[in-house]
Design a protein around this motif. Structure first.
Motif, PDB file in Angstrom:
ATOM      1  N   ASP A 120     -26.319 -17.976 -51.126  1.00  0.00           N
ATOM      2  CA  ASP A 120     -25.078 -17.187 -51.164  1.00  0.00           C
ATOM      3  C   ASP A 120     -25.208 -15.755 -50.657  1.00  0.00           C
ATOM      4  N   GLY A 121     -26.427 -15.346 -50.224  1.00  0.00           N
ATOM      5  CA  GLY A 121     -26.588 -13.960 -49.767  1.00  0.00           C
ATOM      6  C   GLY A 121     -26.706 -12.957 -50.908  1.00  0.00           C
ATOM      7  N   HIS A 122     -26.695 -13.415 -52.159  1.00  0.00           N
ATOM      8  CA  HIS A 122     -26.831 -12.534 -53.324  1.00  0.00           C
ATOM      9  C   HIS A 122     -28.056 -12.907 -54.154  1.00  0.00           C
ATOM     10  N   PHE A 123     -28.124 -14.187 -54.552  1.00  0.00           N
ATOM     11  CA  PHE A 123     -29.303 -14.636 -55.315  1.00  0.00           C
ATOM     12  C   PHE A 123     -30.536 -14.626 -54.428  1.00  0.00           C
ATOM     13  N   VAL A 124     -30.323 -14.952 -53.163  1.00  0.00           N
ATOM     14  CA  VAL A 124     -31.394 -14.896 -52.151  1.00  0.00           C
ATOM     15  C   VAL A 124     -30.855 -14.179 -50.915  1.00  0.00           C
ATOM     16  N   VAL A 176     -27.820 -19.447 -55.898  1.00  0.00           N
ATOM     17  CA  VAL A 176     -26.594 -18.646 -55.937  1.00  0.00           C
ATOM     18  C   VAL A 176     -26.490 -17.886 -57.252  1.00  0.00           C
ATOM     19  N   LYS A 177     -25.673 -16.820 -57.206  1.00  0.00           N
ATOM     20  CA  LYS A 177     -25.200 -16.201 -58.446  1.00  0.00           C
ATOM     21  C   LYS A 177     -23.872 -16.883 -58.772  1.00  0.00           C
ATOM     22  N   ASN A 178     -23.294 -16.573 -59.920  1.00  0.00           N
ATOM     23  CA  ASN A 178     -22.035 -17.220 -60.307  1.00  0.00           C
ATOM     24  C   ASN A 178     -22.151 -18.748 -60.208  1.00  0.00           C
ATOM     25  N   VAL A 179     -23.147 -19.288 -60.904  1.00  0.00           N
ATOM     26  CA  VAL A 179     -23.499 -20.705 -60.774  1.00  0.00           C
ATOM     27  C   VAL A 179     -22.337 -21.675 -61.070  1.00  0.00           C
ATOM     28  N   PRO A 180     -21.577 -21.500 -62.188  1.00  0.00           N
ATOM     29  CA  PRO A 180     -20.526 -22.496 -62.480  1.00  0.00           C
ATOM     30  C   PRO A 180     -19.500 -22.631 -61.354  1.00  0.00           C
ATOM     31  N   PHE A 181     -19.179 -21.523 -60.691  1.00  0.00           N
ATOM     32  CA  PHE A 181     -18.243 -21.556 -59.563  1.00  0.00           C
ATOM     33  C   PHE A 181     -18.761 -22.479 -58.466  1.00  0.00           C
ATOM     34  N   PHE A 182     -20.051 -22.342 -58.141  1.00  0.00           N
ATOM     35  CA  PHE A 182     -20.635 -23.155 -57.068  1.00  0.00           C
ATOM     36  C   PHE A 182     -20.826 -24.611 -57.508  1.00  0.00           C
ATOM     37  N   VAL A 183     -21.146 -24.811 -58.759  1.00  0.00           N
ATOM     38  CA  VAL A 183     -21.280 -26.191 -59.271  1.00  0.00           C
ATOM     39  C   VAL A 183     -19.962 -26.935 -59.040  1.00  0.00           C
ATOM     40  N   ASP A 184     -18.855 -26.295 -59.371  1.00  0.00           N
ATOM     41  CA  ASP A 184     -17.565 -26.965 -59.209  1.00  0.00           C
ATOM     42  C   ASP A 184     -17.172 -27.160 -57.743  1.00  0.00           C
ATOM     43  N   PRO A 195     -28.078 -33.803 -63.497  1.00  0.00           N
ATOM     44  CA  PRO A 195     -28.364 -32.362 -63.533  1.00  0.00           C
ATOM     45  C   PRO A 195     -29.858 -32.070 -63.373  1.00  0.00           C
ATOM     46  N   ALA A 196     -30.159 -30.975 -62.661  1.00  0.00           N
ATOM     47  CA  ALA A 196     -31.548 -30.537 -62.482  1.00  0.00           C
ATOM     48  C   ALA A 196     -31.589 -29.020 -62.565  1.00  0.00           C
ATOM     49  N   VAL A 197     -32.721 -28.484 -63.047  1.00  0.00           N
ATOM     50  CA  VAL A 197     -32.886 -27.028 -63.068  1.00  0.00           C
ATOM     51  C   VAL A 197     -34.061 -26.641 -62.177  1.00  0.00           C
ATOM     52  N   VAL A 198     -33.980 -25.420 -61.642  1.00  0.00           N
ATOM     53  CA  VAL A 198     -34.992 -24.914 -60.721  1.00  0.00           C
ATOM     54  C   VAL A 198     -35.671 -23.687 -61.313  1.00  0.00           C
ATOM     55  N   LEU A 199     -36.990 -23.608 -61.136  1.00  0.00           N
ATOM     56  CA  LEU A 199     -37.757 -22.436 -61.578  1.00  0.00           C
ATOM     57  C   LEU A 199     -38.364 -21.747 -60.360  1.00  0.00           C
ATOM     58  N   ASN A 200     -38.158 -20.444 -60.259  1.00  0.00           N
ATOM     59  CA  ASN A 200     -38.830 -19.652 -59.231  1.00  0.00           C
ATOM     60  C   ASN A 200     -40.335 -19.656 -59.489  1.00  0.00           C
ATOM     61  N   PRO A 201     -41.147 -19.278 -58.484  1.00  0.00           N
ATOM     62  CA  PRO A 201     -42.597 -19.342 -58.668  1.00  0.00           C
ATOM     63  C   PRO A 201     -43.111 -18.536 -59.863  1.00  0.00           C
ATOM     64  N   HIS A 202     -42.442 -17.434 -60.211  1.00  0.00           N
ATOM     65  CA  HIS A 202     -42.943 -16.597 -61.305  1.00  0.00           C
ATOM     66  C   HIS A 202     -42.352 -16.960 -62.662  1.00  0.00           C
ATOM     67  N   GLY A 222     -35.300 -18.787 -50.242  1.00  0.00           N
ATOM     68  CA  GLY A 222     -34.518 -18.015 -49.270  1.00  0.00           C
ATOM     69  C   GLY A 222     -34.703 -18.474 -47.833  1.00  0.00           C
ATOM     70  N   PHE A 223     -35.890 -18.987 -47.538  1.00  0.00           N
ATOM     71  CA  PHE A 223     -36.167 -19.333 -46.141  1.00  0.00           C
ATOM     72  C   PHE A 223     -37.061 -20.568 -46.046  1.00  0.00           C
ATOM     73  N   GLY A 224     -36.886 -21.304 -44.960  1.00  0.00           N
ATOM     74  CA  GLY A 224     -37.802 -22.405 -44.678  1.00  0.00           C
ATOM     75  C   GLY A 224     -39.056 -21.866 -44.010  1.00  0.00           C
ATOM     76  N   GLY A 225     -40.056 -22.697 -43.885  1.00  0.00           N
ATOM     77  CA  GLY A 225     -41.250 -22.354 -43.105  1.00  0.00           C
ATOM     78  C   GLY A 225     -42.198 -21.354 -43.746  1.00  0.00           C
ATOM     79  N   GLN A 226     -42.140 -21.179 -45.078  1.00  0.00           N
ATOM     80  CA  GLN A 226     -43.071 -20.245 -45.733  1.00  0.00           C
ATOM     81  C   GLN A 226     -44.313 -20.994 -46.224  1.00  0.00           C
ATOM     82  N   LYS A 227     -45.300 -20.189 -46.653  1.00  0.00           N
ATOM     83  CA  LYS A 227     -46.578 -20.740 -47.075  1.00  0.00           C
ATOM     84  C   LYS A 227     -46.539 -21.136 -48.558  1.00  0.00           C
ATOM     85  N   PHE A 228     -47.076 -22.296 -48.862  1.00  0.00           N
ATOM     86  CA  PHE A 228     -47.181 -22.815 -50.238  1.00  0.00           C
ATOM     87  C   PHE A 228     -47.965 -21.833 -51.124  1.00  0.00           C
ATOM     88  N   ILE A 229     -47.415 -21.479 -52.286  1.00  0.00           N
ATOM     89  CA  ILE A 229     -48.097 -20.570 -53.222  1.00  0.00           C
ATOM     90  C   ILE A 229     -49.059 -21.409 -54.076  1.00  0.00           C
TER      91      ILE A 229
END
Ligand code: DX5
Ligand code: ZN
Length: 213
Positions: free
Chosen positions: A36-40, A67-75, A109-116, A140-147
């Motif tokens: 959405d340009g805000h969360f990432v 995204v931010k404002n998750v319920p809006f995007f879920v719907d 439903p699924a949840v996502v965790l950032n690397p940290h 945020g981007f494709g083609g990055q290195k695996f942490i």
């Protein structure tokens, strides 16, 4: 191992053709990255394009909301009836309510965790979701290195799921390729997302086969 090609690395000028090609090449799911340009710091696709993706795909969609404002995007995305709809746990104040809403709409439903983000964030959630998506890059981007620390996190999550007898799958997203897939598999992942590795190869079937170990 289930393989979900991320269309972020596809040629968007030939999107329908690219989706048909990975479906024929053995994809299990089509991974759709919504930013959405805000969360990432990136902006990708909305429901209009995602609906065209759904039409072109013979495989179920795996929609990853960054995204931010998750319920809006879920719907916005529930009407597309993806197999999985995932949102970042870091961003939602009432995850259990949203998980329930997604399930009642007939979507897993699924949840996502950032690397940290620590696995403790899942303590009262694990039994309620069908999948946990562990980010192995900063989203945020494709083609990055695996942490590399993601491997230990996959192992710990595998233990946690087995100990609790939970039924949820582990999905890993970011920097997955033919060289690290054996370690990811051994750590206990069930589903991998791969964008750059598949779409930059000149044989999609071969690339997908290499990940299905
Ligand atoms: C990153 C996205 C990923 C990305 C994966 O924010 O969530 O799905 O497209 O791409 P690769 O496999 O190229 O790291
Ligand atoms: Zn993703």
């Amino acid at each position: 191992m289930y393989v979900a090609p991320s269309i972020l690395s596809a040629d968007f000028g030939r999107l329908a053709e690219e989706i048909r090609a990975v479906c024929e090449a053995g994809a299990d799911l089509i991974h759709v990255d919504v930013m959405d340009g805000h969360f990432v710091p990136n902006l990708t696709i909305g429901p209009l394009v995602a609906s065209a993706v759904a039409k072109a795909s013979s495989k179920p969609l795996d929609i990853h909301l960054m995204v931010k404002n998750v319920p809006f995007f879920v719907d916005l995305f529930l009407p597309l009836k993806p197999k999985f709809l995932s949102f970042h746990i870091e961003e939602e104040q009432h995850p259990l309510r949203l998980i329930d809403h997604i399930r009642r709409s007939g979507v897993s439903p699924a949840v996502v965790l950032n690397p940290h983000t620590p696995l403790s964030a899942l303590e009262f959630i694990l039994g309620e979701v069908d999948m946990v998506l562990l980010m192995s890059v900063n989203p945020g981007f494709g083609g990055q290195k695996f942490i590399p620390s993601a491997l230990e996190k996959i192992k710990q999550l595998r233990d946690l799921i087995d100990r609790k007898g939970a039924k949820c799958l582990i999905e890993v997203d970011g920097g997955v390729n033919g060289l690290n897939i054996a370690d990811i598999d051994e750590a206990g992942a069930d589903v991998v997302v791969a964008g750059n590795y598949i779409f930059s190869s000149n044989d999609y079937a071969e690339a997908i086969r290499a990940l299905k170990i």
